[in-house]
Design an enzyme around this catalytic site. Structure first.
Site, short mmCIF file in Angstrom:
data_model
loop_
_atom_site.label_atom_id
_atom_site.label_comp_id
_atom_site.label_asym_id
_atom_site.label_seq_id
_atom_site.Cartn_x
_atom_site.Cartn_y
_atom_site.Cartn_z
N SER A 133 0.81 -1.22 0.00
CA SER A 133 0.00 0.00 0.00
C SER A 133 0.84 1.27 0.00
O SER A 133 0.41 2.30 -0.51
CB SER A 133 -0.92 0.00 1.22
N ASP A 287 8.12 -4.57 13.66
CA ASP A 287 7.19 -5.03 12.62
C ASP A 287 7.63 -6.40 12.12
O ASP A 287 7.76 -6.64 10.92
CB ASP A 287 7.17 -4.00 11.48
#
Length: 549
Positions: A133, A287
């Protein structure tokens, strides 16, 4: 608000209503104006009544696009706010979007380089290796030495789209917080602000490159973690170039088994890496989902991890690290009083929190966990349950601890997927005890003194002046207190004198009145009244004029 942003706002409202997300808000929390607003969109009805709330939220975010997908992924890690069912639904969201045109990618890359791609690279592949994205990845080779590299470039206009969606999210969160009340534990405005910090960091690829360089240097001689090399001369805000790596996705257990990977060692190294990053380096990859972690193909008997995407990193204060380590040790010692004290001492919950009630709440949550063997207890869920309990006592959200909790849950899930018999406590306990001993021991004290030495060396010449100023200030304070005391005593003396005269005057006036009413000698009654009036006048005039001292 522009026409474009109004169109986007309508699209969001339409999606929310068609998935019936407004139905998830209890009726008692919907004021008349909210119901009126809902009625004004009467043609938009819930098309998914057969689905549960968590699934409807997941599908709505999926339809709204990348920014909402990433927001949903972030929410899935906030298990202190959401139930496990909702969190698991949101965890299924995939940040996969179609690639944008390679001609646009070329133009973006050349704009950052300030030259044609062929000036620095050969074999540039127009077909992207991956597309997400925020960015897109292409492969190439360096013209200077033939090394294989990947070029990561931001999507066109992604910053504008992200900021527009963030503005809508912020406004929606403020409305929702008004409906729920500011004391509600969900605190939507706080959650959106946390997300804003995270995603805005991902929009700066230069920051990601700097994070990767630092993490690589921390593990440069490690046999447990490898971070690809960054080519700093080609790293910009919207473009970074890094070494291309080859490995097996950590989630592909079948491929790891096929190459003979030592899964037990790999799982244990994952836990050790987490605690090393947090406690030794105070700089951890926040992450670490399976898409960002690979395993080396060489030396499967002695495997190491390969880490990608350092856009989100976490750090803790020295105080946070110490309290966190003590928390884990206190939990496994079943010392719930100490856990409650640590939360208060650290400032995570207010100092006036009822310690006994807090301790009991922690005990109710934690004690049942010990019905399982130690090797089945999840560190991440321990931390999660403690946070959930603390939230009931108005714990202020600590973004760095949220990142830590998310990372720990990832690492644990990964470790047990690789090696189900993994005993996290036995792997982590020696590390935690060693770290605590080092911090509290002579070596730890020496390090702290060494760290503070330059500061005190700089302040030392100022010390005599500071001592003199403080002594002078103390002397002035004592003098001012003495003056205030003198003024106070004088005022009290005046007040006593005034009160004495006023009371005496009142007695004389009353006596004079009684004598007058009994038809006694007139001169005696007049004398009492006259003297009383005179004393009243003297008492009134001698009262303290200013009662402030």
């Amino acid at each position: 608000m522009t026409i474009k942003s109004m169109r986007r706002a309508y699209q969001v409202v339409k999606t929310v209503l068609q998935y019936g997300l407004d139905d998830l808000i209890p009726a008692k929390l919907k004021p008349w104006y909210f119901r009126l607003l809902r009625w004004s969109f009467f043609w938009l009805t819930n098309q998914h009544k057969d689905k549960v709330g968590g699934e409807r939220l997941k599908l709505a975010m999926q339809e709204l696009g990348p920014v909402y997908i990433k927001f949903g992924q972030m929410l899935s890690t906030r298990r202190d706010l959401l139930s496990d069912e909702w969190a698991e639904e949101l965890a299924m969201l995939q940040d996969r979007v179609p690639p944008f045109d390679s001609a646009i990618a070329r133009a973006q890359i050349e704009a950052e380089l300030g030259a044609p791609i062929e000036t620095y690279f050969d074999n540039f592949d127009d077909t992207p290796l991956a597309s997400a994205s925020i960015s897109q990845v292409h492969t190439a080779t360096l013209k200077s030495n033939g090394e294989e590299v990947v070029l990561k470039v931001l999507r066109p206009n992604v910053e504008e789209k992200v900021h527009a969606d963030l503005l809508l999210m912020t406004q929606s969160a403020q409305v929702l917080e008004t409906l729920l009340g500011h004391g509600n534990r969900l605190r939507p405005a706080e959650v959106v602000e946390d997300y804003r910090t995270t995603i805005e960091g991902e929009l700066n690829l230069k920051l990601e490159a700097l994070n990767a360089i630092k993490l690589r240097n921390n593990f440069i001689d490690s046999g447990a973690l490898y971070i690809p090399k960054m080519y700093e001369e080609f790293c910009f805000t919207r473009l970074i170039v890094m070494e291309r790596i080859y490995g097996v996705p950590v989630s592909d257990r079948a491929a790891l088994e096929a190459q003979g990977t030592n899964l037990k060692l790999l799982a244990e190294r994952g836990v050790e890496l987490f605690f090393t990053q947090v406690f030794r380096d105070n700089f951890f990859h926040a992450d670490m989902h399976p898409g960002n972690i690979f395993v080396s193909t060489e030396h499967p008997e002695d495997p190491f991890y390969i880490g990608l995407d350092c856009g989100i990193m976490g750090t803790l204060t020295e105080q946070d690290k110490r309290y966190l380590a003590e928390n884990f040790l206190a939990f496994f010692n079943r010392d719930y009083t100490r856990i409650a004290q640590l939360y208060i001492e650290s400032g995570w919950v207010a100092a006036d929190t009822d310690l006994v009630a807090f301790e009991q709440a922690i005990k109710v949550v934690c004690e049942p966990m010990f019905n399982k063997p130690l090797d089945e207890i999840s560190f991440g869920h321990v931390l999660l349950e403690l946070f959930r309990t603390a939230r009931r006592f108005d714990m202020v959200v600590q973004p760095q601890l949220v990142l830590l909790e998310k990372t720990l849950l990832y690492i644990e899930g990964l470790g047990r997927q690789l090696y189900p018999q993994l005993d996290l406590w036995q792997t982590a306990k020696p590390f935690l005890e060693s770290w605590m001993a080092e911090q509290m021991g002579p070596l730890g004290m020496a390090k702290k003194i060494k760290k503070q030495f330059p500061y005190w060396t700089d302040k030392l010449p100022e010390l005599p002046e500071l001592v003199y100023d403080n002594l002078k200030m103390g002397k002035n304070f004592v003098n001012s207190q003495n003056q205030l005391l003198d003024r106070y005593l004088k005022q009290q003396q005046k007040a006593h004198k005034s009160n004495y005269l006023l009371i005496t005057s009142a007695v004389l006036v009353i006596c004079g009145s009684i004598l007058f009413s009994q038809n006694a000698t007139l001169w005696a009654s007049y004398a009492c009244i006259g003297i009383g009036a005179t004393l009243w006048l003297l008492g009134w005039r001698s009262r303290p004029k200013n009662r402030k001292f």
